[in-house]
Design an enzyme around this catalytic site. Structure first.
Site, PDB file in Angstrom:
ATOM      1  N   ASP A  42       0.837  -1.204   0.000  1.00  0.00           N
ATOM      2  CA  ASP A  42       0.000   0.000   0.000  1.00  0.00           C
ATOM      3  C   ASP A  42       0.873   1.256   0.000  1.00  0.00           C
ATOM      4  O   ASP A  42       0.362   2.376  -0.092  1.00  0.00           O
ATOM      5  CB  ASP A  42      -1.003  -0.009   1.169  1.00  0.00           C
ATOM      6  CG  ASP A  42      -0.337   0.033   2.528  1.00  0.00           C
ATOM      7  OD1 ASP A  42       0.901  -0.120   2.606  1.00  0.00           O
ATOM      8  OD2 ASP A  42      -1.062   0.214   3.533  1.00  0.00           O
ATOM      9  N   SER A  43       2.201   1.064   0.041  1.00  0.00           N
ATOM     10  CA  SER A  43       3.120   2.190  -0.146  1.00  0.00           C
ATOM     11  C   SER A  43       2.920   2.809  -1.529  1.00  0.00           C
ATOM     12  O   SER A  43       3.417   3.896  -1.791  1.00  0.00           O
ATOM     13  CB  SER A  43       4.574   1.731   0.016  1.00  0.00           C
ATOM     14  OG  SER A  43       4.854   0.629  -0.818  1.00  0.00           O
ATOM     15  N   ASP A  81      -1.210  -6.264  -0.208  1.00  0.00           N
ATOM     16  CA  ASP A  81      -1.197  -5.582   1.090  1.00  0.00           C
ATOM     17  C   ASP A  81      -2.617  -5.107   1.418  1.00  0.00           C
ATOM     18  O   ASP A  81      -3.212  -4.365   0.618  1.00  0.00           O
ATOM     19  CB  ASP A  81      -0.258  -4.367   0.955  1.00  0.00           C
ATOM     20  CG  ASP A  81       0.457  -4.028   2.230  1.00  0.00           C
ATOM     21  OD1 ASP A  81       0.255  -4.714   3.240  1.00  0.00           O
ATOM     22  OD2 ASP A  81       1.255  -3.059   2.192  1.00  0.00           O
ATOM     23  N   LYS A 110      -0.897  -9.517   3.116  1.00  0.00           N
ATOM     24  CA  LYS A 110      -0.143  -9.034   4.275  1.00  0.00           C
ATOM     25  C   LYS A 110      -1.016  -8.048   5.017  1.00  0.00           C
ATOM     26  O   LYS A 110      -1.754  -7.283   4.387  1.00  0.00           O
ATOM     27  CB  LYS A 110       1.149  -8.336   3.824  1.00  0.00           C
ATOM     28  CG  LYS A 110       1.904  -7.661   4.959  1.00  0.00           C
ATOM     29  CD  LYS A 110       3.277  -7.178   4.530  1.00  0.00           C
ATOM     30  CE  LYS A 110       3.279  -5.812   3.896  1.00  0.00           C
ATOM     31  NZ  LYS A 110       2.746  -4.729   4.750  1.00  0.00           N
ATOM     32  N   GLU A 112      -1.027  -5.389   8.738  1.00  0.00           N
ATOM     33  CA  GLU A 112      -0.228  -4.801   9.806  1.00  0.00           C
ATOM     34  C   GLU A 112      -0.848  -5.078  11.170  1.00  0.00           C
ATOM     35  O   GLU A 112      -2.072  -4.967  11.326  1.00  0.00           O
ATOM     36  CB  GLU A 112      -0.148  -3.271   9.611  1.00  0.00           C
ATOM     37  CG  GLU A 112       0.545  -2.870   8.317  1.00  0.00           C
ATOM     38  CD  GLU A 112       0.589  -1.355   8.105  1.00  0.00           C
ATOM     39  OE1 GLU A 112       0.198  -0.595   9.022  1.00  0.00           O
ATOM     40  OE2 GLU A 112       1.022  -0.943   7.016  1.00  0.00           O
ATOM     41  N   GLU A 179       9.506  -3.821  10.152  1.00  0.00           N
ATOM     42  CA  GLU A 179       9.837  -2.514   9.550  1.00  0.00           C
ATOM     43  C   GLU A 179      10.370  -1.557  10.615  1.00  0.00           C
ATOM     44  O   GLU A 179       9.753  -1.395  11.687  1.00  0.00           O
ATOM     45  CB  GLU A 179       8.577  -1.920   8.879  1.00  0.00           C
ATOM     46  CG  GLU A 179       8.867  -0.567   8.228  1.00  0.00           C
ATOM     47  CD  GLU A 179       7.786  -0.084   7.273  1.00  0.00           C
ATOM     48  OE1 GLU A 179       6.809  -0.829   7.035  1.00  0.00           O
ATOM     49  OE2 GLU A 179       7.932   1.041   6.763  1.00  0.00           O
TER      50      GLU A 179
HETATM   51  O1  KIV Z   1       3.593  -1.175   1.584  1.00  0.00           O
HETATM   52  C1  KIV Z   1       4.776  -1.532   1.601  1.00  0.00           C
HETATM   53  O2  KIV Z   1       5.572  -1.256   0.695  1.00  0.00           O
HETATM   54  C2  KIV Z   1       5.222  -2.303   2.746  1.00  0.00           C
HETATM   55  C3  KIV Z   1       6.698  -2.544   2.870  1.00  0.00           C
HETATM   56  C4  KIV Z   1       7.328  -1.364   3.482  1.00  0.00           C
HETATM   57  C5  KIV Z   1       7.009  -3.786   3.591  1.00  0.00           C
HETATM   58  O3  KIV Z   1       4.461  -2.681   3.562  1.00  0.00           O
END
Ligand code: KIV
Length: 261
Positions: A42-43, A81, A110, A112, A179
């Site tokens: 989600d970055s 994500d 993934k 958090e 992270e």
């Molecule tokens: O969204 C992302 O790119 C991430 C990485 C920093 C692991 O979660």
């Protein structure tokens, strides 16, 4: 294609490589380079869409990018994500959204957080969806954490990361991203659990490393202590576009090699 079984077997034997991929070309490059795991992170909210955090990113954004990454890397292991509010509201919603990511082309998701999401993770895994955990600095909680802060510096923070990593292992996560974690704490976690840790700003002792694609190729102008820029594509692209502009202005492009007769 790599499997979760293989990823688990790599712990302690072979470093795991992971990079973000957000679209067709980045997925194609990452898979051609032989990277083990592609993360549609989600970055992309910061890197592609120009937001100042990952909070505005939606399920629709993520699904569109997962589809594009799958088209660019048909054989890659792709992790989707879960964006902010796609798994926090209810377990049912979390399972449904995780399932949508799989339908879009992901092989795993993934999310958090630790103990507070143990039951959610258990239910997502029960639906047949592999889950990667994410501890330490968790960007969706940036407002709660008071900024981009390295985690594990206090005894409480260290204890929480250690406890959460054990819980994520117990509920069945196949790996955990760490992270911005103090190196000694990331090392302790890595030694304390049987599933691989994949670090970003978490030092040298994790079982694998993950970086943002655009940081690796130098397409961002950020200078991050924990990342390494292996190329300067921002300036390569800037110079190419400047040259194109100059050639159009000076009427040297198109030349006779670019015309149809
Ligand atoms: O969204 C992302 O790119 C991430 C990485 C920093 C692991 O979660």
């Amino acid at each position: 294609m790599i499997t979760t079984k293989k990823i688990l077997e790599m712990k302690g034997k072979e470093p795991i490589t992971m990079i973000t991929a957000y679209d067709y070309p980045t997925a194609k490059i990452a898979s051609e380079a032989g990277i083990d795991l592609l993360l549609v992170g989600d970055s992309l909210g910061n890197v592609l869409l120009g937001y100042d955090s990952t909070i505005p990113v939606t399920m629709e954004d993520m699904l569109m990018h997962i589809r594009a990454v799958r088209r660019g890397a048909p054989d890659a292991f792709i992790i989707g994500d879960m964006p902010f509010l796609s798994y926090e509201v209810s377990i049912e919603k979390a399972v449904e959204n995780a399932g949508l990511m799989m339908k879009a082309g992901a092989n795993a998701i993934k999310l958090e957080g630790g103990e507070e999401y143990a039951e959610t993770i258990r239910r997502i895994i029960s639906a047949g969806i592999p889950v990667m955990g994410h501890l330490g600095f968790t960007p969706q909680s940036v407002n709660l954490l008071g900024g981009h802060r390295v985690q594990g510096r206090t005894p409480e923070s260290r204890a929480k990361i250690l406890k959460d990593s054990k819980i994520l292992e117990e509920v069945g996560c196949f790996a955990i991203v760490l992270e911005l974690v103090v190196e000694s704490v990331a090392k302790e976690v890595t030694e304390n659990i049987k599933i691989p840790t994949i670090g970003i700003g978490a030092g040298r002792y994790c079982d694998g490393q993950v970086l943002v694609f655009h940081d690796v190729v130098g397409l961002t102008t950020l200078n991050l202590k924990f990342a390494k820029k292996y190329a300067d594509t921002y300036n390569i692209m800037l110079n190419a576009v400047k040259q194109y502009k100059e050639e159009v202005k000076s009427k040297t492009f198109p030349s006779e090699t670019h015309i149809f007769e």
